[in-house]
Design a protein around this motif. Sequence first.
Motif, short mmCIF file in Angstrom:
data_model
loop_
_atom_site.label_atom_id
_atom_site.label_comp_id
_atom_site.label_asym_id
_atom_site.label_seq_id
_atom_site.Cartn_x
_atom_site.Cartn_y
_atom_site.Cartn_z
N CYS A 131 35.99 43.59 44.88
CA CYS A 131 34.63 43.76 44.36
C CYS A 131 34.04 42.39 44.00
CB CYS A 131 34.65 44.64 43.11
SG CYS A 131 35.39 46.27 43.34
N SER A 132 32.74 42.37 43.79
CA SER A 132 32.08 41.14 43.39
C SER A 132 32.56 40.72 42.00
CB SER A 132 30.56 41.33 43.36
OG SER A 132 30.07 41.66 44.63
N ASN A 133 32.61 39.44 41.75
CA ASN A 133 32.84 38.95 40.41
C ASN A 133 31.59 39.18 39.57
OD1 ASN A 133 35.53 37.95 40.48
ND2 ASN A 133 34.83 36.20 41.68
N ASP B 9 28.49 36.96 40.39
CA ASP B 9 27.95 36.87 41.74
C ASP B 9 26.50 37.35 41.74
OD1 ASP B 9 30.29 35.91 42.79
OD2 ASP B 9 31.03 37.86 43.45
N ASN C 249 24.52 38.76 43.81
CA ASN C 249 24.19 39.54 44.99
C ASN C 249 22.93 40.38 44.82
OD1 ASN C 249 26.57 38.51 45.96
ND2 ASN C 249 27.75 40.37 45.67
N ARG C 250 22.83 41.10 43.72
CA ARG C 250 21.69 41.99 43.50
C ARG C 250 20.55 41.33 42.75
NH1 ARG C 250 22.46 46.94 46.29
NH2 ARG C 250 24.68 47.34 46.34
N GLU D 71 27.72 41.82 37.90
CA GLU D 71 27.68 42.36 39.26
C GLU D 71 28.86 43.27 39.53
OE1 GLU D 71 26.17 42.63 43.27
OE2 GLU D 71 25.28 41.68 41.53
N PHE D 72 30.00 42.99 38.92
CA PHE D 72 31.18 43.84 39.07
C PHE D 72 30.88 45.26 38.59
CE2 PHE D 72 35.05 45.65 37.12
CZ PHE D 72 35.87 45.72 38.24
N ASP E 71 36.32 42.17 34.31
CA ASP E 71 36.15 42.02 35.75
C ASP E 71 37.25 42.78 36.51
OD1 ASP E 71 38.33 40.43 35.23
OD2 ASP E 71 37.35 38.53 35.74
N GLY F 126 37.80 42.74 40.76
CA GLY F 126 36.88 41.78 41.35
C GLY F 126 37.62 40.54 41.81
N GLY F 127 37.09 39.90 42.83
CA GLY F 127 37.60 38.60 43.25
C GLY F 127 38.93 38.61 43.97
#
Length: 375
Positions: free
Chosen positions: A154-156, A159, A161-162, A173-174, A215, A235-236
């Motif tokens: 998953c995203s950290n 991150d 992203n959104r 983001e997680f 996370d 995440g990660g």
Amino acid sequence: MTLRTAVIGGGTVSEVHLSGLSKNPRTELVAICDLDEEIATAKAEKYGIQAYTDLDELLAAENLDWAHVCTPVQTHVPVAKTVIDAGVPVQIEKPITETYAEFEELAEYAAEHGVTVSEKHNHNFDPVVRQARKRMESGECGTIKGVEVIYTGCSNPDDPNRGPWNFDLAGGEFEEGLPHPIYMTLRAGGYPRSEDDVQATTQLMGEYEYDFTYDGAMVQYVSDDDVLCRTTMLGGTRPVRQLMIHGTEMSLTADLISQTLVEHDRNYKAGGKGRALNNVDNVIDRVAGTIQNLRAVIKRSNSDDWDTERLLNAHYYQNHAESIALEAGDPSQMPVPLSESRWMVRLMEEIRTAAAESAEEGAPIDAEAITQDAE
């Protein structure tokens, strides 16, 4: 009949809503609304629809039959309430709300106004997940003893992203991605017997600029049907995303990344031969699934047929099923019931609570404050 539909919010996730609604023969995509006029205009030009920057103006002008909310989660309740006030059914991107209290507020508001509300749970409609649930529901697996979802890579939390709005969430983001594995567990394993049956464990393994509290997370419970359910999210890491269904006659592993289904129907403990044949079975299932997926991709690339696209695209599949239910005026046919969303938000709340308690326990001790209290 086609459903006049608009998308509210022009961020990253809006694209899959816009593309699917523009292709669905049961929907007529008419508008996009975003506070940023440049974003709204660009999306509108791409799809040949009307652009709005004001939600009230959109609702007054377009006579909608359906709206899709793709705004930051912190805005979901007020935006959805505005749409509900207009009497328009609404699909909301996950997570449907930020807190359980907000969910109850929204669900009650929708019920009072008699308006259908749903949440995007697309992974429940991935081809391999549909296959696995079909096999399970047919009875081939026997009695279901356990369901596990592993959702790593998953995203950290930090991150982007959104967008930066995610950094206001406890898990950043997680946290925004947690609904996926949780709703998959709920659909395959069933809902918890009670809130007391839910256990959540979290960990904060990275170091971040923002004050995130976790996370990594694990949540487990026993369902109404006595199924032991567990969801693991990290995440990660390197991505591993699997739904595992454990039955008395056969177990299944649905791999979301490869979209392949592996059957475990041989007793490998019977001896060396059994172990060898079990390995062969796994390879055959993987190869067969890969070939099937390749054929499907080739078919889709050579055809713009809607049925072909919706069977391969989980977002499109859910939207198609919802459009049928809305046309029929039968909320009971909605593919994602609010009860599933309610438990999803409840489990996320358990995770956040566990993370907050863990952060409090791990906080450095203020020796001076302790001394002052003693005095």
